[in-house]
Design an enzyme around this catalytic site. Structure first.
Site, mmCIF file in Angstrom:
data_model
loop_
_atom_site.group_PDB
_atom_site.id
_atom_site.type_symbol
_atom_site.label_atom_id
_atom_site.label_comp_id
_atom_site.label_asym_id
_atom_site.label_seq_id
_atom_site.Cartn_x
_atom_site.Cartn_y
_atom_site.Cartn_z
ATOM 1 N N GLU A 22 14.803 -66.137 -12.599
ATOM 2 C CA GLU A 22 14.037 -67.215 -13.250
ATOM 3 C C GLU A 22 14.964 -68.365 -13.666
ATOM 4 O O GLU A 22 16.063 -68.148 -14.155
ATOM 5 C CB GLU A 22 13.350 -66.654 -14.502
ATOM 6 C CG GLU A 22 12.549 -67.714 -15.241
ATOM 7 C CD GLU A 22 11.809 -67.147 -16.428
ATOM 8 O OE1 GLU A 22 10.971 -66.241 -16.247
ATOM 9 O OE2 GLU A 22 12.075 -67.613 -17.554
ATOM 10 N N PHE A 24 14.936 -72.579 -15.411
ATOM 11 C CA PHE A 24 14.124 -73.576 -16.111
ATOM 12 C C PHE A 24 14.445 -74.966 -15.570
ATOM 13 O O PHE A 24 15.545 -75.184 -15.037
ATOM 14 C CB PHE A 24 14.304 -73.494 -17.638
ATOM 15 C CG PHE A 24 15.719 -73.696 -18.130
ATOM 16 C CD1 PHE A 24 16.266 -74.967 -18.259
ATOM 17 C CD2 PHE A 24 16.505 -72.595 -18.476
ATOM 18 C CE1 PHE A 24 17.562 -75.151 -18.720
ATOM 19 C CE2 PHE A 24 17.818 -72.767 -18.927
ATOM 20 C CZ PHE A 24 18.333 -74.048 -19.048
ATOM 21 N N HIS A 80 5.488 -71.217 -13.208
ATOM 22 C CA HIS A 80 4.823 -70.924 -14.472
ATOM 23 C C HIS A 80 3.906 -72.103 -14.790
ATOM 24 O O HIS A 80 4.201 -73.245 -14.425
ATOM 25 C CB HIS A 80 5.836 -70.799 -15.619
ATOM 26 C CG HIS A 80 6.813 -69.677 -15.450
ATOM 27 N ND1 HIS A 80 7.432 -69.067 -16.514
ATOM 28 C CD2 HIS A 80 7.278 -69.043 -14.341
ATOM 29 C CE1 HIS A 80 8.229 -68.108 -16.075
ATOM 30 N NE2 HIS A 80 8.174 -68.089 -14.749
ATOM 31 N N PRO A 157 5.076 -62.222 -30.499
ATOM 32 C CA PRO A 157 5.727 -62.473 -31.788
ATOM 33 C C PRO A 157 4.755 -62.805 -32.928
ATOM 34 O O PRO A 157 5.089 -62.589 -34.096
ATOM 35 C CB PRO A 157 6.643 -63.685 -31.512
ATOM 36 C CG PRO A 157 6.817 -63.726 -30.041
ATOM 37 C CD PRO A 157 5.671 -63.011 -29.400
HETATM 38 P P1 FAD Z 1 -1.755 -65.246 -24.368
HETATM 39 O O1 FAD Z 1 -1.625 -64.115 -23.404
HETATM 40 O O2 FAD Z 1 -2.906 -66.116 -24.244
HETATM 41 O O3 FAD Z 1 -1.669 -64.759 -25.831
HETATM 42 C C1 FAD Z 1 -0.504 -64.433 -26.556
HETATM 43 C C2 FAD Z 1 -0.879 -63.416 -27.613
HETATM 44 O O4 FAD Z 1 -1.863 -63.954 -28.475
HETATM 45 C C3 FAD Z 1 -1.481 -62.161 -27.021
HETATM 46 O O5 FAD Z 1 -0.463 -61.280 -26.626
HETATM 47 C C4 FAD Z 1 -2.353 -61.700 -28.135
HETATM 48 O O6 FAD Z 1 -1.598 -61.015 -29.090
HETATM 49 C C5 FAD Z 1 -2.857 -62.989 -28.758
HETATM 50 N N1 FAD Z 1 -4.133 -63.464 -28.170
HETATM 51 C C6 FAD Z 1 -4.343 -64.636 -27.541
HETATM 52 N N2 FAD Z 1 -5.627 -64.767 -27.170
HETATM 53 C C7 FAD Z 1 -6.235 -63.654 -27.578
HETATM 54 C C8 FAD Z 1 -7.572 -63.191 -27.487
HETATM 55 N N3 FAD Z 1 -8.540 -63.915 -26.892
HETATM 56 N N4 FAD Z 1 -7.856 -61.990 -28.018
HETATM 57 C C9 FAD Z 1 -6.918 -61.247 -28.601
HETATM 58 N N5 FAD Z 1 -5.611 -61.627 -28.718
HETATM 59 C C10 FAD Z 1 -5.299 -62.816 -28.221
HETATM 60 N N6 FAD Z 1 6.453 -70.509 -22.348
HETATM 61 C C11 FAD Z 1 6.506 -71.753 -21.812
HETATM 62 O O7 FAD Z 1 6.268 -72.739 -22.516
HETATM 63 N N7 FAD Z 1 6.837 -71.956 -20.500
HETATM 64 C C12 FAD Z 1 7.095 -70.920 -19.679
HETATM 65 O O8 FAD Z 1 7.380 -71.136 -18.500
HETATM 66 C C13 FAD Z 1 7.044 -69.587 -20.199
HETATM 67 N N8 FAD Z 1 7.288 -68.524 -19.412
HETATM 68 C C14 FAD Z 1 7.156 -67.261 -19.929
HETATM 69 C C15 FAD Z 1 7.348 -66.156 -19.080
HETATM 70 C C16 FAD Z 1 7.228 -64.863 -19.574
HETATM 71 C C17 FAD Z 1 7.422 -63.684 -18.633
HETATM 72 C C18 FAD Z 1 6.923 -64.648 -20.954
HETATM 73 C C19 FAD Z 1 6.818 -63.248 -21.501
HETATM 74 C C20 FAD Z 1 6.732 -65.732 -21.794
HETATM 75 C C21 FAD Z 1 6.835 -67.041 -21.303
HETATM 76 N N9 FAD Z 1 6.634 -68.159 -22.106
HETATM 77 C C22 FAD Z 1 6.707 -69.422 -21.582
HETATM 78 C C23 FAD Z 1 6.337 -67.993 -23.528
HETATM 79 C C24 FAD Z 1 4.817 -67.956 -23.779
HETATM 80 O O9 FAD Z 1 4.260 -69.198 -23.455
HETATM 81 C C25 FAD Z 1 4.581 -67.628 -25.248
HETATM 82 O O10 FAD Z 1 4.945 -66.313 -25.527
HETATM 83 C C26 FAD Z 1 3.191 -67.945 -25.773
HETATM 84 O O11 FAD Z 1 3.235 -67.906 -27.198
HETATM 85 C C27 FAD Z 1 2.103 -66.980 -25.329
HETATM 86 O O12 FAD Z 1 1.763 -67.137 -24.006
HETATM 87 P P2 FAD Z 1 0.871 -65.987 -23.304
HETATM 88 O O13 FAD Z 1 0.534 -66.424 -21.969
HETATM 89 O O14 FAD Z 1 1.477 -64.670 -23.509
HETATM 90 O O15 FAD Z 1 -0.426 -66.135 -24.235
#
Ligand code: FAD
Length: 332
Positions: A22, A24, A80, A157
């Site tokens: 990966e 950035f 992403h 987190p």
């Molecule tokens: P979601 O899956 O939508 O939700 C995150 C958490 O919120 C869930 O795990 C859950 O606890 C809670 N939640 C949300 N909606 C609901 C619901 N409807 N019901 C119940 N619980 C809910 N960030 C960037 O800006 N750019 C990137 O390119 C990037 N790449 C990443 C790649 C990986 C592999 C990972 C693990 C993270 C990455 N991130 C990136 C960080 C990520 O954007 C953050 O962690 C963000 O806060 C959550 O994104 P998510 O898609 O996990 O969110």
């Protein structure tokens, strides 16, 4: 080709291990040059795929980098995509763009709140969470894209924590149940948040299986480059650091070379344990640095040599033209 298909194909061969890198999008002109060099060096080792992260302030850069990575280097690329500051039209523009570039893989994320904000707030005309984005991609683009989603071995987190820093049982279980919804909506591959306690990752995989998540779960591996970066990333992600790691790092924290050396040893052992448990794809958060990741792969016997001195010879004219276009984007 979809990454999920590559992983399924590889799983038919007993000892086949896949790895991915990966990166950035660069922030400076120097970063553009360095990233091109790194891509050139790392492409030699034929990763199964590689990916480029998304930054809401640098959307064009991610789109252009995805194109370069897929079409100039000819390595399967995953872009992403987050919902941060993205109304649906812009999300579709990004998806249409990568589709027109022949890219079949997207990592669908909610994204973090924009800089200076604590909480994620849905953009007007945009999506609330990754689940909505996954649903939208499947509805609008059918099976064209392989959709990867983020999974959190130590829960997201924002999930409430106990005094020991680990998520509450209820928070962890809710997080898992939500992950299952993302899979059921069309996510076909999970890449995890970084971790340093391998047992926590293995338990997470088992817990996912218990609730009916059957898709591959790829561990997100962070090689340690320096102590400050390690502390920053682990505190941001609320990662548990096993006491023996803290004890080993503290006395050498001001010696970058020693920290890197320890990190390479530590992460190699983590990967060996993961592979021994039958998980055969490793995803490296390179943070745009090549040496630690390549050293770990060498230790694991997955690559034979670190070739870091090859100049950007092939397609040199293309590289020069595109990197100068990228630099112009940074100027704006
Ligand atoms: P979601 O899956 O939508 O939700 C995150 C958490 O919120 C869930 O795990 C859950 O606890 C809670 N939640 C949300 N909606 C609901 C619901 N409807 N019901 C119940 N619980 C809910 N960030 C960037 O800006 N750019 C990137 O390119 C990037 N790449 C990443 C790649 C990986 C592999 C990972 C693990 C993270 C990455 N991130 C990136 C960080 C990520 O954007 C953050 O962690 C963000 O806060 C959550 O994104 P998510 O898609 O996990 O969110």
């Amino acid at each position: 080709m979809k990454v999920i298909e590559k992983i399924r194909e590889a799983s038919k061969e007993e000892h086949k291990v896949l790895f991915s890198f990966e990166f950035f999008p660069p922030r400076t002109h120097d970063g553009v040059d360095k990233l091109f060099e790194q891509l050139d060096h790392m492409s030699i080792h034929s990763p199964a795929y590689w990916d480029i992260t998304w930054r809401d302030s640098a959307a064009k850069l991610s789109l252009e980098m995805a194109n370069v990575m897929q079409n100039l280097f000819s390595i399967e690329t995953m872009m992403h995509l987050t919902c941060t500051k993205m109304p649906i039209e812009e999300i579709d523009h990004a998806l249409d763009t990568i589709k027109s570039q022949g890219i079949h893989n997207v990592l669908a994320l909610r994204g973090d709140p924009p800089l200076g904000q604590d909480k994620f707030v849905k953009t007007e005309g945009g999506f609330e969470c990754a689940l909505d984005l996954v649903t939208h991609i499947r509805n609008k683009y059918g099976d064209y894209f392989g959709i990867t989603i983020a999974g959190y071995p130590e829960a997201h987190p924002d999930v409430p924590r106990k005094d020991d820093g680990l998520p509450t049982l209820e928070g962890y279980q809710n997080d898992l149940a939500y992950l299952k919804k993302k899979v059921d909506a069309g996510g076909d591959l999970i890449i995890t948040q970084l971790f340093f306690d391998t047992d926590i990752f293995l338990k997470f995989v088992n817990d996912c299986r218990q609730i009916g998540i059957t898709c591959p779960i790829v561990p997100g591996i962070l090689p340690i480059n320096d102590y400050r970066g390690f502390l920053k990333m682990t505190s941001l992600c609320k990662t548990k650091i096993p006491t023996e790691i803290t004890a080993a790092l503290k006395p050498i924290k001001d010696n970058d070379e020693a920290v890197r050396g320890y990190g390479i040893h530590l992460v190699t052992e983590m990967c060996k344990k993961i592979l021994a448990h039958g998980i055969k794809t490793l995803h490296f958060y390179t943070v745009n640095k090549e040496k630690p990741t390549l050293s770990i792969l060498m230790n694991l016997g997955l690559i034979s040599e670190i070739k870091i001195s090859r100049p950007l010879t092939e397609k040199r004219e293309d590289f020069v033209r595109i990197s100068s276009e990228l630099k112009k984007m940074l100027r704006r």
